[in-house]
Design an enzyme around this catalytic site. Structure first.
Site, PDB file in Angstrom:
ATOM      1  N   LEU A  33     -16.577  -3.708   1.327  1.00  0.00           N
ATOM      2  CA  LEU A  33     -17.178  -3.229   0.385  1.00  0.00           C
ATOM      3  C   LEU A  33     -18.712  -1.978   0.465  1.00  0.00           C
ATOM      4  O   LEU A  33     -19.218  -3.205   0.734  1.00  0.00           O
ATOM      5  CB  LEU A  33     -17.236  -4.334  -0.894  1.00  0.00           C
ATOM      6  CG  LEU A  33     -15.999  -4.635  -0.892  1.00  0.00           C
ATOM      7  CD1 LEU A  33     -15.572  -5.350  -2.577  1.00  0.00           C
ATOM      8  CD2 LEU A  33     -14.505  -3.972  -1.045  1.00  0.00           C
ATOM      9  N   HIS A  37     -16.124   1.650  -2.616  1.00  0.00           N
ATOM     10  CA  HIS A  37     -15.402   0.743  -3.493  1.00  0.00           C
ATOM     11  C   HIS A  37     -16.002   0.741  -4.886  1.00  0.00           C
ATOM     12  O   HIS A  37     -14.561   0.268  -6.231  1.00  0.00           O
ATOM     13  CB  HIS A  37     -14.739  -0.446  -2.802  1.00  0.00           C
ATOM     14  CG  HIS A  37     -14.658  -0.171  -1.592  1.00  0.00           C
ATOM     15  ND1 HIS A  37     -15.404  -0.974  -0.546  1.00  0.00           N
ATOM     16  CD2 HIS A  37     -13.448   0.096  -0.648  1.00  0.00           C
ATOM     17  CE1 HIS A  37     -14.828   0.451   1.036  1.00  0.00           C
ATOM     18  NE2 HIS A  37     -13.425  -0.497   1.148  1.00  0.00           N
ATOM     19  N   GLY A 147      -9.229   6.045  -3.972  1.00  0.00           N
ATOM     20  CA  GLY A 147     -10.645   7.055  -3.714  1.00  0.00           C
ATOM     21  C   GLY A 147     -10.086   8.270  -3.483  1.00  0.00           C
ATOM     22  O   GLY A 147      -9.433   8.398  -1.904  1.00  0.00           O
ATOM     23  N   ASP A 150      -9.911   9.395   0.652  1.00  0.00           N
ATOM     24  CA  ASP A 150      -9.044   9.778   1.342  1.00  0.00           C
ATOM     25  C   ASP A 150      -8.193  10.564   0.749  1.00  0.00           C
ATOM     26  O   ASP A 150      -7.323   9.817  -0.192  1.00  0.00           O
ATOM     27  CB  ASP A 150      -8.781   8.153   1.443  1.00  0.00           C
ATOM     28  CG  ASP A 150      -9.587   7.378   2.792  1.00  0.00           C
ATOM     29  OD1 ASP A 150      -9.992   8.015   3.658  1.00  0.00           O
ATOM     30  OD2 ASP A 150     -10.171   6.259   2.020  1.00  0.00           O
ATOM     31  N   GLN A 153      -4.231  10.186   1.425  1.00  0.00           N
ATOM     32  CA  GLN A 153      -3.943   9.440   1.097  1.00  0.00           C
ATOM     33  C   GLN A 153      -3.232   8.776   0.012  1.00  0.00           C
ATOM     34  O   GLN A 153      -2.318   8.800  -0.714  1.00  0.00           O
ATOM     35  CB  GLN A 153      -4.312   8.180   1.908  1.00  0.00           C
ATOM     36  CG  GLN A 153      -4.122   7.311   1.594  1.00  0.00           C
ATOM     37  CD  GLN A 153      -5.374   5.318   1.060  1.00  0.00           C
ATOM     38  OE1 GLN A 153      -5.189   5.044   2.605  1.00  0.00           O
ATOM     39  NE2 GLN A 153      -5.890   5.203   0.925  1.00  0.00           N
ATOM     40  N   VAL A 176     -17.977   9.195  -3.822  1.00  0.00           N
ATOM     41  CA  VAL A 176     -19.436   8.798  -4.034  1.00  0.00           C
ATOM     42  C   VAL A 176     -20.484   9.005  -2.695  1.00  0.00           C
ATOM     43  O   VAL A 176     -19.314   8.304  -1.536  1.00  0.00           O
ATOM     44  CB  VAL A 176     -19.445   6.718  -4.210  1.00  0.00           C
ATOM     45  CG1 VAL A 176     -20.909   6.624  -4.389  1.00  0.00           C
ATOM     46  CG2 VAL A 176     -18.508   6.419  -5.470  1.00  0.00           C
ATOM     47  N   ARG A 187     -16.876   2.454   7.583  1.00  0.00           N
ATOM     48  CA  ARG A 187     -17.228   3.122   9.261  1.00  0.00           C
ATOM     49  C   ARG A 187     -18.608   3.937   9.837  1.00  0.00           C
ATOM     50  O   ARG A 187     -19.146   4.102  10.489  1.00  0.00           O
ATOM     51  CB  ARG A 187     -15.934   4.351  10.224  1.00  0.00           C
ATOM     52  CG  ARG A 187     -14.353   3.654   9.948  1.00  0.00           C
ATOM     53  CD  ARG A 187     -13.831   4.513  10.502  1.00  0.00           C
ATOM     54  NE  ARG A 187     -12.850   3.929  10.800  1.00  0.00           N
ATOM     55  CZ  ARG A 187     -11.699   3.898   9.965  1.00  0.00           C
ATOM     56  NH1 ARG A 187     -11.244   4.544   8.881  1.00  0.00           N
ATOM     57  NH2 ARG A 187     -10.072   2.893  10.065  1.00  0.00           N
TER      58      ARG A 187
HETATM   59  O1  PAF Z   1      -7.919   3.086   1.549  1.00  0.00           O
HETATM   60  C1  PAF Z   1      -8.378   2.169   2.136  1.00  0.00           C
HETATM   61  O2  PAF Z   1      -9.111   1.120   2.042  1.00  0.00           O
HETATM   62  C2  PAF Z   1      -6.733   1.803   2.795  1.00  0.00           C
HETATM   63  O3  PAF Z   1      -6.204   2.380   3.714  1.00  0.00           O
HETATM   64  C3  PAF Z   1      -5.277   0.882   1.607  1.00  0.00           C
HETATM   65  C4  PAF Z   1      -5.128   1.651   0.349  1.00  0.00           C
HETATM   66  C5  PAF Z   1      -6.363  -0.646   1.246  1.00  0.00           C
HETATM   67  C6  PAF Z   1      -4.246   0.181   2.381  1.00  0.00           C
HETATM   68  O4  PAF Z   1      -4.621  -0.507   3.580  1.00  0.00           O
END
Ligand code: PAF
Length: 284
Positions: A33, A37, A147, A150, A153, A176, A187
């Protein structure tokens, strides 16, 4: 804070929370984290009775050539951080409990998953939609926070929730950034000092795009060129994609007339970094 490691245990807690009509907030993470996060956790904390954070490095969203085994893990540190942010339940299941040996069911979103990161990571979103579905079923949250970093996503999850009628509100929280603009990411710790310094080219290029749009540029090709040139000026960066897409369809646009997502992915050393901005129609 209660640490829950078994799916069955989490399910029985979720059942009780549901019966007690608690407003359950959920923040899914892969751990390791950082402040990005924590901002999601703080936002969720303000909106719920019971806050569940998950830490699970999901193998199905990594391709065999990606960094699943090397992905940073530090559950003890994550535990302390979650506790200090007022998390009620930290759900950190084991891989074999989430994916038994004969696991064979996947959830696939077939449109928004295809462009952008879907092109270079063709099985990635199938892994994300599958694990998020599992986590939603296990935790049964009222809402879940993702977030904006992503962005694709978040769009894919919103579409999945709509298409499959999950009774869960999706909240998307802002990116952030470090002081120099680099978007926070687990990463980033892979970056050497030189790569770390040069990775600021990503946010610089996005800021440049914003400025050009403010000055009246509406054609996307000069904006994309600006991003390409900025990354090409670095020694360690290699652009994966720079695209300007419609926020509803994620299809490329030639002229900005509506809300668009400006999305960049670039490899700096071992780290594949992504970042984005959204330009709203009312800013035009
Ligand atoms: O964004 C992430 O960290 C991941 O893709 C998630 C949403 C926790 C799914 O593994």
């Amino acid at each position: 804070m209660r640490l829950v490691r078994r799916v069955k245990e989490m399910q029985s807690i979720s059942r009780r929370l549901h019966e007690e009509k608690k407003r359950v907030g959920f923040v899914p993470t892969m751990g390791s984290l950082h402040d990005g996060h924590l901002s999601l956790i703080r936002l969720a904390r303000k909106m719920c009775d019971t806050l569940v954070v998950s830490v699970f490095v999901n193998p199905t969203q990594f391709s065999p050539s990606e960094d699943f085994t090397r992905y940073p893990r530090d559950i003890e540190r994550d535990k302390k951080l979650c506790e200090s942010e007022g998390t009620d339940i930290l759900f950190a299941p084991e891989t074999d409990d989430m994916y038994p040996e004969d696991f064979s069911t996947y959830v696939v979103e077939e449109r928004l998953s295809l462009p952008l990161c879907g092109r270079s990571r063709p099985t990635h979103f199938r892994g994300v939609t599958t694990v998020v579905t599992k986590l939603f079923n296990i935790i049964r949250p009222t809402f879940a926070v993702f977030g904006q970093k992503d962005a694709q996503q978040a769009f894919v999850i919103e579409r999945m929730v709509r298409d499959l009628n999950f009774d869960i509100e999706i909240v998307v929280a802002p990116i952030v950034r470090e002081k120099d603009g680099l978007a926070m990411s687990s990463r980033n710790r892979y970056l050497s000092p030189k790569e770390r310094e040069e990775a600021t080219a990503i946010f610089r290029s996005l800021s440049g795009v914003k400025q050009m749009v403010r000055k009246g540029e509406r054609k996307t090709s000069p904006l994309i060129k600006l991003i390409r040139d900025e990354i090409a000026r670095t020694e360690t960066g290699r652009l994966d994609y720079a695209e300007i897409v419609d926020t509803r369809t994620l299809s490329p646009v030639e002229v900005i007339e509506d809300d668009v997502l400006v999305a960049v992915a670039a490899q700096f050393g071992r780290a594949r970094l992504i970042d984005n901005i959204i330009i709203k129609k009312d800013e035009l």
